[in-house]
Design a protein around this motif. Structure first.
Motif, PDB file in Angstrom:
ATOM      1  N   LEU A  29       0.665  -1.343  -0.235  1.00 28.11           N
ATOM      2  CA  LEU A  29      -0.027   0.006  -0.008  1.00 28.11           C
ATOM      3  C   LEU A  29       0.853   1.350  -0.051  1.00 28.11           C
ATOM      4  O   LEU A  29       0.364   2.207  -0.792  1.00 28.11           O
ATOM      5  N   GLU A  30       2.168   1.366   0.672  1.00 28.24           N
ATOM      6  CA  GLU A  30       3.100   2.445   0.619  1.00 28.24           C
ATOM      7  C   GLU A  30       3.294   2.612  -0.793  1.00 28.24           C
ATOM      8  O   GLU A  30       3.494   3.895  -1.123  1.00 28.24           O
ATOM      9  N   ALA A  31       3.493   1.718  -1.530  1.00 30.75           N
ATOM     10  CA  ALA A  31       3.995   1.629  -2.879  1.00 30.75           C
ATOM     11  C   ALA A  31       2.878   2.501  -3.766  1.00 30.75           C
ATOM     12  O   ALA A  31       3.330   3.096  -4.850  1.00 30.75           O
ATOM     13  N   ILE A  32       1.772   2.311  -3.423  1.00 32.54           N
ATOM     14  CA  ILE A  32       0.686   3.277  -4.183  1.00 32.54           C
ATOM     15  C   ILE A  32      -0.111   4.417  -3.366  1.00 32.54           C
ATOM     16  O   ILE A  32      -1.023   4.829  -3.532  1.00 32.54           O
ATOM     17  N   ASP A  33       0.775   4.789  -2.015  1.00 35.85           N
ATOM     18  CA  ASP A  33       0.566   5.891  -1.277  1.00 35.85           C
ATOM     19  C   ASP A  33      -0.883   5.878  -0.678  1.00 35.85           C
ATOM     20  O   ASP A  33      -1.898   6.832  -0.644  1.00 35.85           O
ATOM     21  N   LEU A  34      -1.187   4.635  -0.098  1.00 34.75           N
ATOM     22  CA  LEU A  34      -2.745   4.448   0.501  1.00 34.75           C
ATOM     23  C   LEU A  34      -2.157   3.713   2.055  1.00 34.75           C
ATOM     24  O   LEU A  34      -1.451   2.822   2.304  1.00 34.75           O
ATOM     25  N   THR A  35      -3.225   4.252   3.023  1.00 36.88           N
ATOM     26  CA  THR A  35      -3.041   3.377   4.121  1.00 36.88           C
ATOM     27  C   THR A  35      -4.112   2.244   3.864  1.00 36.88           C
ATOM     28  O   THR A  35      -4.769   2.295   3.190  1.00 36.88           O
ATOM     29  N   TYR A  36      -4.058   1.570   4.941  1.00 37.30           N
ATOM     30  CA  TYR A  36      -4.838   0.189   4.863  1.00 37.30           C
ATOM     31  C   TYR A  36      -6.304   0.735   4.971  1.00 37.30           C
ATOM     32  O   TYR A  36      -7.318   0.244   3.994  1.00 37.30           O
ATOM     33  N   PRO A  37      -6.904   1.701   5.791  1.00 40.50           N
ATOM     34  CA  PRO A  37      -8.308   1.979   5.780  1.00 40.50           C
ATOM     35  C   PRO A  37      -8.545   2.830   4.334  1.00 40.50           C
ATOM     36  O   PRO A  37      -9.824   2.641   3.843  1.00 40.50           O
TER      37      PRO A  37
END
Length: 143
Positions: A29-37
């Motif tokens: 998710l960090e690779a696509i700049d998102l947090t889990y929520p």
């Protein structure tokens, strides 16, 4: 009191596994700049394109107090738009943006990467998921 031993608790392995699985998701998710929520919100929007805050809360088991700041940050990052309904201003519609839609391509490999990282038989994972969904549905009925 056997019932109060940590190893006899249902909640603990579920909690610990949830944390472990979330940690497995983190680098993807960090690779696509998102947090889990945020990823959960995007999954709902990739499936439905437009939902109300209330519908999204039901899908994600989150209240509007938790969703509102999350959605605000996602709107600032241009992943979605939030607009009040013209028919009922109490209703806030959440719509996926072009940037949010484009992100789906980058996220497509995440589910398989997670399955591989868990190194568990796919049928077992599906069974566990279905059992947890069943328990969630029962708890929802008892609210």
């Amino acid at each position: 009191m056997e019932s109060l031993k940590l190893e006899n608790q249902l909640c603990f392995p579920i909690y610990a596994l949830s944390r472990q699985i979330t940690a497995i998701y983190r680098p993807h998710l960090e690779a696509i700049d998102l947090t889990y929520p945020q990823y959960l919100v995007m999954l709902a929007l990739w499936q439905h394109e437009t939902v109300t805050v209330k519908q999204l809360g039901k899908l994600l088991w989150l209240d509007s107090g938790t969703l509102t700041p999350l959605l605000k940050r996602m709107e600032e990052n241009e992943l979605l738009t939030r607009n009040r309904s013209e028919a009922d201003e109490r209703v806030v519609n959440i719509r996926i943006s072009k940037k949010g839609t484009a992100l789906k391509k980058q996220a497509k490999s995440i589910p398989d990467a997670i399955k591989n990282a868990l190194a568990t038989d796919e049928d077992q994972l599906f069974q566990l998921r279905d059992q947890l969904k069943q328990i969630l549905s029962v708890t929802a009925e008892n609210k």
